[in-house]
Motif scaffolding. Structure first.
Motif, mmCIF file in Angstrom:
data_model
loop_
_atom_site.group_PDB
_atom_site.id
_atom_site.type_symbol
_atom_site.label_atom_id
_atom_site.label_comp_id
_atom_site.label_asym_id
_atom_site.label_seq_id
_atom_site.Cartn_x
_atom_site.Cartn_y
_atom_site.Cartn_z
ATOM 1 N N HIS A 7 38.730 31.686 35.393
ATOM 2 C CA HIS A 7 39.758 30.904 36.079
ATOM 3 C C HIS A 7 40.282 31.635 37.318
ATOM 4 C CE1 HIS A 7 40.376 27.738 32.966
ATOM 5 N NE2 HIS A 7 39.783 28.651 32.224
ATOM 6 N N SER A 8 39.874 32.893 37.445
ATOM 7 C CA SER A 8 40.211 33.684 38.635
ATOM 8 C C SER A 8 39.096 34.699 38.819
ATOM 9 C CB SER A 8 41.562 34.390 38.462
ATOM 10 O OG SER A 8 41.520 35.289 37.366
ATOM 11 N N PHE A 9 39.055 35.319 39.992
ATOM 12 C CA PHE A 9 38.065 36.357 40.251
ATOM 13 C C PHE A 9 38.636 37.713 39.851
ATOM 14 C CE2 PHE A 9 36.912 33.122 43.537
ATOM 15 C CZ PHE A 9 35.696 32.762 42.975
ATOM 16 N N GLY A 10 37.745 38.599 39.419
ATOM 17 C CA GLY A 10 38.206 39.921 39.008
ATOM 18 C C GLY A 10 37.217 40.593 38.083
ATOM 19 N N GLY A 11 37.721 41.440 37.188
ATOM 20 C CA GLY A 11 36.888 42.177 36.257
ATOM 21 C C GLY A 11 36.415 41.319 35.098
ATOM 22 N N PRO A 12 35.676 41.919 34.159
ATOM 23 C CA PRO A 12 35.158 41.167 33.023
ATOM 24 C C PRO A 12 36.236 40.443 32.229
ATOM 25 C CG PRO A 12 34.125 43.331 33.129
ATOM 26 C CD PRO A 12 35.223 43.336 34.147
ATOM 27 N N GLU A 13 37.457 40.972 32.286
ATOM 28 C CA GLU A 13 38.545 40.386 31.491
ATOM 29 C C GLU A 13 38.917 38.966 31.928
ATOM 30 O OE1 GLU A 13 40.341 42.388 35.024
ATOM 31 O OE2 GLU A 13 38.847 42.978 33.509
ATOM 32 N N VAL A 14 38.463 38.526 33.105
ATOM 33 C CA VAL A 14 38.803 37.164 33.541
ATOM 34 C C VAL A 14 37.975 36.113 32.805
ATOM 35 C CG1 VAL A 14 39.458 38.002 35.824
ATOM 36 C CG2 VAL A 14 37.161 37.032 35.479
ATOM 37 N N LEU A 15 36.936 36.535 32.086
ATOM 38 C CA LEU A 15 36.092 35.593 31.356
ATOM 39 C C LEU A 15 36.752 35.204 30.041
ATOM 40 C CD1 LEU A 15 32.578 37.231 31.867
ATOM 41 C CD2 LEU A 15 33.655 35.437 33.238
#
Length: 324
Positions: A7-15
């Motif tokens: 839902h946003s760009f970033g590290g693996p945690e955004v998945l």
């Protein structure tokens, strides 16, 4: 269906895993029940939002998968419900949608999965094997009798390149960073293997080529190795850049004195007709047993974030796939 979305760009945690509407096959399309989805480094780059392709948010990652056709749209005659198929990002630069229980694709971008090949292996074909094939032959001009040095040969692209090069009659030298990885490289048919964690390991590659250097180098991490590759490669050699994660300083005089070719690749530049030919050759190799994907890890769809971290870790070992 369940799908992994960012839902946003970033590290693996955004998945995260969401419940979303099932996609519906339109005219000329097929719906596929995904059984396995391939995890590619490019998936992680896209997730950061700074890749060459930036998807609209929220999006479902993944361009490679294997599964079973569950529905066909109007006008589709070459595929039927129940067919086992491969989805490859290289066929249409479709790099999203596969980390899910279902995906829809145009029928002409779907490739039959050979009988007897499991879904995990099918999900390992799209980007890794097509990239290795494109790098070696269309871009690298590899021919029987030449020597190829493959950096990081224990990963998904590396093991594919070893198999393809040996099938074509090349002498193969691969590098690996762990004993497990080096053993794997030899198991895949490489003639020689070196430890790229050792100081001076490229001297061993030079010795194995009688001091001439390899005719072709497949480079997975150009920002680290390219300057040394220019020193190592044979006169009139070709260095094929498959991966890079930053900038590097090199001496261009090395390319002059040896008359080298330095060639980058991006699979989608190959175009659908060529990628189609490449995948046809690869699936024929699967059917006849000359090519055999190495599956290093199978992880459930819910572990997509962990898979994104693992695919970039040192000590690569075959392909990581997500299963539904």
């Amino acid at each position: 269906m369940k799908a992994v979305r960012a839902h946003s760009f970033g590290g693996p945690e955004v998945l995260q895993v969401d419940d979303v509407e099932d996609p519906v096959a339109g005219e000329g399309e097929v719906a596929i029940d995904v059984r396995a989805a391939g995890v590619n480094p490019a998936d992680t780059y896209m997730r950061t939002g700074v890749y060459a392709i930036v998807p609209d948010l929220p999006y479902i990652p993944g361009g490679d998968a294997a599964g079973v056709v569950s529905a066909v749209g109007a006008g589709v005659s070459d595929l039927a419900v129940g067919d086992h198929v491969i989805v490859s990002a290289g066929m249409g630069v479709r790099m999203t949608g596969c980390y899910a229980e279902k995906v829809v694709r145009p029928a002409d971008l779907v490739v039959p999965l050979p009988s007897g090949i499991d879904f995990a292996a099918g999900a390992a074909i799209g980007v890794p094997y097509a990239t290795a094939h494109y790098a070696l032959f269309a871009r690298g001009g590899a021919v029987a009798g030449e020597t190829v040095f493959i950096h990081g040969a224990s990963g998904a692209v590396g093991t594919a390149a070893v198999q393809l090069a040996k099938r074509a009659g090349l002498t193969v030298i691969g590098s690996g960073g762990s004993q497990r990885g080096r053993d794997l490289i030899l198991e895949q048919g490489a003639d020689h293997v070196v430890d790229h964690t050792e100081v001076g390991y490229l001297d061993a590659v030079a010795e194995l080529t009688g001091g001439k250097g390899p005719s072709i180098i497949l480079e997975m991490l150009a920002n680290v190795n390219l300057a040394a590759d220019l020193e190592l490669v044979a006169k009139h050699g070709r260095i094929i850049i498959i991966g890079a994660r930053g900038e590097v300083t090199v001496n261009p005089r090395r390319t002059m004195m040896k008359e080298l070719d330095l060639r980058g690749i991006a699979l989608w530049n190959a175009g659908r007709p060529l990628v189609g030919e490449i995948l046809a050759d690869i699936t024929a190799g699967l059917a006849y047993g000359s090519l055999r994907p190495v599956i290093g890890r199978e992880m459930p769809l819910e572990k997509a974030a962990e898979a994104h971290a693992a695919v970039l870790e040192p000590g690569a070992y075959g392909k990581i796939v997500l299963t539904t």
